[in-house]
Design a protein around this motif. Structure first.
Motif, mmCIF file in Angstrom:
data_model
loop_
_atom_site.group_PDB
_atom_site.id
_atom_site.type_symbol
_atom_site.label_atom_id
_atom_site.label_comp_id
_atom_site.label_asym_id
_atom_site.label_seq_id
_atom_site.Cartn_x
_atom_site.Cartn_y
_atom_site.Cartn_z
ATOM 1 N N ALA A 180 -2.381 14.370 7.124
ATOM 2 C CA ALA A 180 -3.120 15.599 7.453
ATOM 3 C C ALA A 180 -3.185 16.514 6.232
ATOM 4 C CB ALA A 180 -2.463 16.318 8.628
ATOM 5 N N GLY A 181 -2.086 16.599 5.505
ATOM 6 C CA GLY A 181 -2.064 17.434 4.303
ATOM 7 C C GLY A 181 -3.020 16.926 3.235
ATOM 8 N N LEU A 182 -3.066 15.621 3.070
ATOM 9 C CA LEU A 182 -3.989 15.042 2.089
ATOM 10 C C LEU A 182 -5.433 15.378 2.444
ATOM 11 C CD1 LEU A 182 -4.721 13.134 -0.289
ATOM 12 C CD2 LEU A 182 -4.748 11.290 1.402
ATOM 13 N N PHE A 183 -5.805 15.101 3.690
ATOM 14 C CA PHE A 183 -7.191 15.347 4.091
ATOM 15 C C PHE A 183 -7.521 16.836 4.082
ATOM 16 C CE2 PHE A 183 -6.705 11.186 6.609
ATOM 17 C CZ PHE A 183 -7.102 10.434 5.515
ATOM 18 N N ALA A 184 -6.574 17.668 4.495
ATOM 19 C CA ALA A 184 -6.799 19.116 4.478
ATOM 20 C C ALA A 184 -6.973 19.615 3.050
ATOM 21 C CB ALA A 184 -5.643 19.847 5.168
ATOM 22 N N GLY A 185 -6.226 19.046 2.114
ATOM 23 C CA GLY A 185 -6.382 19.431 0.708
ATOM 24 C C GLY A 185 -7.800 19.210 0.203
ATOM 25 N N PHE A 186 -8.437 18.157 0.689
ATOM 26 C CA PHE A 186 -9.834 17.933 0.333
ATOM 27 C C PHE A 186 -10.729 18.998 0.952
ATOM 28 C CE2 PHE A 186 -8.535 13.868 -1.240
ATOM 29 C CZ PHE A 186 -9.513 13.516 -2.157
ATOM 30 N N VAL A 187 -10.393 19.447 2.167
ATOM 31 C CA VAL A 187 -11.208 20.455 2.843
ATOM 32 C C VAL A 187 -11.158 21.780 2.097
ATOM 33 C CG1 VAL A 187 -11.440 21.861 4.936
ATOM 34 C CG2 VAL A 187 -11.022 19.406 5.138
ATOM 35 N N TYR A 188 -9.961 22.242 1.746
ATOM 36 C CA TYR A 188 -9.861 23.598 1.208
ATOM 37 C C TYR A 188 -9.731 23.698 -0.305
ATOM 38 C CZ TYR A 188 -4.755 22.825 1.498
ATOM 39 O OH TYR A 188 -3.492 22.329 1.384
ATOM 40 N N ALA A 189 -9.629 22.570 -1.030
ATOM 41 C CA ALA A 189 -9.482 22.672 -2.475
ATOM 42 C C ALA A 189 -10.381 21.693 -3.239
ATOM 43 C CB ALA A 189 -8.022 22.450 -2.874
ATOM 44 N N VAL A 190 -10.247 20.407 -2.952
ATOM 45 C CA VAL A 190 -10.937 19.405 -3.763
ATOM 46 C C VAL A 190 -12.456 19.521 -3.637
ATOM 47 C CG1 VAL A 190 -11.270 16.932 -4.174
ATOM 48 C CG2 VAL A 190 -8.972 17.826 -3.695
ATOM 49 N N MET A 191 -12.964 19.466 -2.422
ATOM 50 C CA MET A 191 -14.420 19.486 -2.262
ATOM 51 C C MET A 191 -15.040 20.836 -2.637
ATOM 52 S SD MET A 191 -14.754 16.352 -1.803
ATOM 53 C CE MET A 191 -16.522 16.200 -1.607
ATOM 54 N N PRO A 192 -14.400 21.976 -2.294
ATOM 55 C CA PRO A 192 -14.959 23.240 -2.791
ATOM 56 C C PRO A 192 -14.970 23.311 -4.323
ATOM 57 C CG PRO A 192 -13.525 23.683 -0.937
ATOM 58 C CD PRO A 192 -13.343 22.226 -1.292
ATOM 59 N N GLY A 193 -13.950 22.741 -4.960
ATOM 60 C CA GLY A 193 -13.928 22.708 -6.424
ATOM 61 C C GLY A 193 -15.030 21.828 -6.971
ATOM 62 N N LEU A 194 -15.200 20.669 -6.363
ATOM 63 C CA LEU A 194 -16.247 19.759 -6.829
ATOM 64 C C LEU A 194 -17.645 20.291 -6.536
ATOM 65 C CD1 LEU A 194 -14.813 16.223 -5.996
ATOM 66 C CD2 LEU A 194 -15.239 17.223 -8.239
ATOM 67 N N ARG A 195 -17.768 21.082 -5.477
ATOM 68 C CA ARG A 195 -19.077 21.664 -5.142
ATOM 69 C C ARG A 195 -19.617 22.476 -6.322
ATOM 70 N NH1 ARG A 195 -18.241 25.549 -0.906
ATOM 71 N NH2 ARG A 195 -17.250 23.775 0.082
ATOM 72 N N ARG A 196 -18.719 23.030 -7.116
ATOM 73 C CA ARG A 196 -19.114 23.846 -8.276
ATOM 74 C C ARG A 196 -19.494 23.010 -9.488
ATOM 75 N NH1 ARG A 196 -14.212 28.250 -7.790
ATOM 76 N NH2 ARG A 196 -14.984 29.197 -5.877
ATOM 77 N N SER A 197 -19.273 21.704 -9.400
ATOM 78 C CA SER A 197 -19.537 20.809 -10.529
ATOM 79 C C SER A 197 -20.976 20.323 -10.511
ATOM 80 C CB SER A 197 -18.618 19.586 -10.460
ATOM 81 O OG SER A 197 -17.274 19.979 -10.500
#
Length: 166
Positions: A20-37
């Motif tokens: 759950a922590g891994l997938f949640a990390g993508f929700v609130y950090a990884v994908m929002p960060g990549l969205r800016r790329s």
């Protein structure tokens, strides 16, 4: 048998929590960060993540959570408190839902992104990204919610079990 009941619930909760922590990390950090790329960076990074994540540790946690959840249901089938069984079943069902979403939606999207090839060679990076990003993010949110639900259920089952033993 009491120890096995407790251990299976603890292991199911821990493995579920890690996923759950891994997938949640993508929700609130990884994908929002990549969205800016830019498109090339987005595609390259997601392709690299999708290769790197398929490793023995991830697979052990991912499949192990499913096995631990099933073990928790089986071992606690005849516990003194029927609520323990029901919460364990609910936790396993939620984890199974996450497993199905991952296998049936996220992995095929990852495979399609990999098949697009080297970002430097892709003619329309924006189209490749658009076909991947929105659906992948939506399915990741769905599997995260299912996985957090599984964690909550296993935690409640464990608390109910502990309370029934005192």
């Amino acid at each position: 048998m009491r120890a096995a009941r407790s251990v299976t619930l603890v292991v199911a909760a821990v493995l579920t929590g890690l996923m759950a922590g891994l997938f949640a990390g993508f929700v609130y950090a990884v994908m929002p960060g990549l969205r800016r790329s830019g498109d090339a960076a987005f595609v390259e990074v997601m392709q690299n993540i999708n290769v790197a994540i398929v490793n023995p540790l991830f697979m052990t946690l991912f499949v192990g959570g499913l096995a631990a959840g099933l073990a928790a249901v089986v071992v606690n089938w005849r516990s003194g408190d029927p609520a323990v069984r029901y919460w364990a079943i609910a936790g396993f069902a939620c984890y199974l839902l996450m497993f199905v979403i991952t296998s049936g939606a996220n992995v095929p999207l990852n495979d399609k992104l990999a098949a697009a090839g080297d970002p430097a060679q892709i003619a329309d990076l924006a189209a490749v990204r658009a076909q991947f990003e929105g659906p992948w993010v939506a399915w990741n949110i769905a599997r995260t919610v299912a996985n957090v639900g599984a964690l909550v259920c296993f935690a409640v089952a464990l608390l109910r079990f502990r309370r029934s033993q005192s």
